[in-house]
Every structure is written in C-alpha cells, then in structure tokens.
Design an enzyme around this catalytic site. Structure first.
Site, PDB file in Angstrom:
ATOM      1  N   GLY A 164      -4.305  -5.287   7.341  1.00 63.30           N
ATOM      2  CA  GLY A 164      -5.339  -4.319   7.651  1.00 63.30           C
ATOM      3  C   GLY A 164      -6.237  -4.646   8.823  1.00 63.30           C
ATOM      4  N   THR A 200       0.852  -1.193   0.000  1.00 61.96           N
ATOM      5  CA  THR A 200       0.000   0.000   0.000  1.00 61.96           C
ATOM      6  C   THR A 200       0.888   1.244   0.000  1.00 61.96           C
ATOM      7  OG1 THR A 200      -1.854  -1.017   1.137  1.00 61.96           O
ATOM      8  CG2 THR A 200      -1.455   1.276   1.668  1.00 61.96           C
ATOM      9  N   THR A 207       0.567   1.134   6.590  1.00 61.76           N
ATOM     10  CA  THR A 207       0.498  -0.001   5.678  1.00 61.76           C
ATOM     11  C   THR A 207       0.672  -1.252   6.511  1.00 61.76           C
ATOM     12  OG1 THR A 207       1.505  -1.087   3.771  1.00 61.76           O
ATOM     13  CG2 THR A 207       2.975   0.191   5.174  1.00 61.76           C
ATOM     14  N   GLY A 208       0.181  -2.369   6.000  1.00 61.79           N
ATOM     15  CA  GLY A 208       0.344  -3.614   6.741  1.00 61.79           C
ATOM     16  C   GLY A 208      -0.938  -4.417   6.721  1.00 61.79           C
ATOM     17  N   ARG A 232     -14.184  -6.820   0.342  1.00 65.49           N
ATOM     18  CA  ARG A 232     -13.446  -6.602   1.589  1.00 65.49           C
ATOM     19  C   ARG A 232     -12.792  -5.218   1.570  1.00 65.49           C
ATOM     20  NH1 ARG A 232      -7.820  -5.314   2.657  1.00 65.49           N
ATOM     21  NH2 ARG A 232      -7.252  -6.171   4.678  1.00 65.49           N
TER      22      ARG A 232
HETATM   23  N1  ASP Z   1      -3.298  -2.324   4.710  1.00 66.40           N
HETATM   24  C1  ASP Z   1      -3.715  -2.839   3.441  1.00 66.40           C
HETATM   25  C2  ASP Z   1      -4.986  -3.591   3.592  1.00 66.40           C
HETATM   26  O1  ASP Z   1      -5.119  -4.350   4.536  1.00 66.40           O
HETATM   27  C3  ASP Z   1      -2.695  -3.703   2.787  1.00 66.40           C
HETATM   28  C4  ASP Z   1      -1.323  -3.104   2.663  1.00 66.40           C
HETATM   29  O2  ASP Z   1      -0.913  -2.272   3.456  1.00 66.40           O
HETATM   30  O3  ASP Z   1      -0.615  -3.481   1.720  1.00 66.40           O
HETATM   31  O4  ASP Z   1      -5.836  -3.460   2.753  1.00 66.40           O
END
Ligand code: ASP
Length: 329
Positions: free
Chosen positions: A252, A198, A249-250, A226
């Site tokens: 979610g 992200t 980011t991470g 989702r």
């Molecule tokens: N945080 C994002 C999600 O869960 C994914 C990501 O950070 O790559 O949609």
C-alpha cells in the site's frame, strides 16, 4: 445508449502457493456470480461492485472482512471504499473492527452521508445508526491468520527478513525488487510479494455507468491504526465515467505515494487504452518505488485491462459471453 455490462473482480496479487489457487479461483468466480446476477437484471454498477466485494469479504480465503490479516496486536482492522463514476459520490471507512462487511458501511456513507470518509469508532457508530450490527472482533479472526501472525513474529525475533510489509517501503535505490519464484509464507525463499490479498471490483452497467470498490484487512502485522491505499480515493480505488474505474491491490505505501489509481484513470481519460495503462501503471510502481501489486481497470466504453507484477493475481471477468477466472494474467 444501452451498454453490455462488464464486471471484473480481483482477490489480491501475491506469490500465491499452488495449494491455494483453487480456493482463489472459486472465490473470484463466486464474486462474479454475485455481482453479475444483479448487473444482468439491470442493477447499477455500484450495486454490482458492492455485491461482488461483499461475497469476497465473506470468503475466508481473502484478506478482507472475515479471515483478514491481523494487526501486530492480533486484531482485524479493515478499510474499504466504494465510488460511483456517474456522480463521483464516494464512501469510505477505515480502521473498523466490528463490522462484518466494511463495504456495506462504505455504501452507507456514500448513500446516507454528506461526508465521504469515516474512521474507527465513528465509522462503526455511523454504520450502527444505519442498521448494521456491531460484532465482536473475534468473529472475523480465523486460525490460519493467528498462525501467520505468530510466524511473522517468530521471524522477526530470529532476525529474518521482514515479509509483512507492515513497515516503511524502501527507497528506489534500496528497494527489494520482486523476483519470480518466491516461496510460500515463511518458506526459505519468502520475499516481498508473499501476501497481498485485498479484494476489489469494477463494473459497467447497462446505463453506461462505472463504479469501483476495494476492501482490505491491510497488511500482515500492521501497526494498529495504519491505513493503506485500498480505501483512499485515487490510491487503491477510483471511478469516474469520464475516465475509468480502478481497484488495486499490493504493497500500500508505494501505491499511496504515487496516487496510482488516479494516475491510471487520468491516462485513460487522455485516450490511452486501459489494457496498456494497467501494464504501465504497474511498471511505474515498480520502477519508481520498487513497489508490487496488481490492478483492474475498466472504462465506460467497456475497454479493460488487468496487470500485476507478482507471481500470481486472483482475477475474474464476466461479460455477456460468460465468466472467466484465473490466477495469472
Ligand atoms: N493494499 C493493501 C494495503 O496496503 C494490502 C493488499 O493489497 O493486500 O493495505
């Protein structure tokens, strides 16, 4: 009082393989250039974060806009949020499939709508009514992601551990804790920190206002419909001049349960330095729910922090002293 501007961007926190570090560093550098070109001319923080994130969405390296992860049924479905710390105005879109730049649609929501959030076809119709072209979903898909989805499905069929984070998280007791040294996607040592790329940006402008933006294609092989943390106010993105601007980011689902963006900005408002708060937030994410990810955090005084508990995180900071980029903090 005039402030010296600052722009911070990220392109995701994950177990980025060595052969992808260059593209990630180049991508965050390009985003810094795009946002800084505006900031140094006196543009607002909102304009700068939108420009930086637009650049990242257009770069196939990242999981946002063109080149996003695919849903379980092979489509790109994107979420984005933009928030103005001066006014607390926010604009969000989720589950959009036909917009090249979801962050642009989020900006239109912020500027042109009395509402804060639109989803799916309603979001696309709103964007189209304000001049954004609707494109075919295939125009956002790259072959790399088709292969990645197929590999995830093959792993599932073979009964191998889930690497997609399209499902539920684990309880604190059973959570798979991130370990250093996870391999690339599908490799023998693949693990839970394989792929979170992200994108996001936070900025401080010359007028002392801050803003934040986050944009994502979500998680690999996610169930259609989702929505993750990225576009939810206070989860993956938040901005308030009285506290701080944040983009995450991470994984979610744990980030959402902890409303982690707001958790962090509240602590900055209570007087804690962003550098420490960013570290504490990511530690809390891990301790409380076994979650993993990364954060950029900036306050209106120009103090900032970056933290992640994944092997790597693509980041960049531009101050009056120039740009700095890296894949490990
Ligand atoms: N945080 C994002 C999600 O869960 C994914 C990501 O950070 O790559 O949609």
């Amino acid at each position: 009082m005039q402030r010296s501007p600052i722009l911070i961007v990220h392109g995701g926190a994950w177990a980025m393989p060595d052969d992808m570090t260059e593209a990630n560093e180049q991508g965050v550098f390009d985003a810094l250039q795009a946002g800084w070109a505006l900031l140094e001319k006196g543009a607002t923080a909102i304009e700068a974060v939108e420009a930086a994130v637009t650049q990242l969405e257009n770069d196939a390296t990242f999981d946002a806009g063109y080149g996003s992860f695919l849903t379980r049924d092979g489509r790109v479905q994107m979420d984005a949020l933009l928030m103005d710390g001066a006014t607390l105005r926010a604009g969000g879109v989720a589950c959009v499939e036909r917009l090249r730049n979801p962050i642009r649609a989020a900006r239109l929501v912020l500027d042109e709508s009395p509402h804060v959030y639109f989803v799916g076809e309603g979001a696309e119709a709103f964007a189209a009514s304000h001049g954004m072209p609707l494109i075919a979903n295939e125009e956002l898909i790259v072959d790399r992601e088709r292969r990645r989805l197929e590999e995830a499905h093959e792993r599932e069929r073979a009964g191998l551990p889930d690497i997609t984070f399209s499902g539920d998280d684990k309880s604190p007791e059973t959570a798979v804790k991130p370990e250093p040294g996870f391999g690339g996607l599908g490799g023998p040592s693949s693990g839970p920190v394989d792929s979170h790329d992200t994108v996001g940006a936070v900025a401080l402008d010359v007028d002392g206002n801050i803003a934040a933006a986050t944009s994502t294609g979500g998680t690999l092989s996610k169930a259609p419909g989702r929505v993750g943390d990225s576009s939810l106010i206070g989860c993956g993105c938040y901005a308030d001049n009285q506290s701080a601007a944040v983009s995450l980011t991470g994984w979610g689902e744990p980030i959402m349960k902890l409303v982690l963006g707001k958790w962090a900005t509240d602590r900055v408002q209570m007087g804690r330095p962003p550098e420490q708060v960013a570290q504490e937030a990511i530690s809390y994410l891990y301790q409380r729910l076994g979650g993993h990810g990364g954060m950029i955090l900036l306050d209106a005084q120009g103090r900032w922090g970056i933290a992640h508990n994944t092997p790597r995180m693509a980041w960049g900071v531009h101050t009056a002293d120039g740009p700095r980029v890296g894949v490990k903090v």
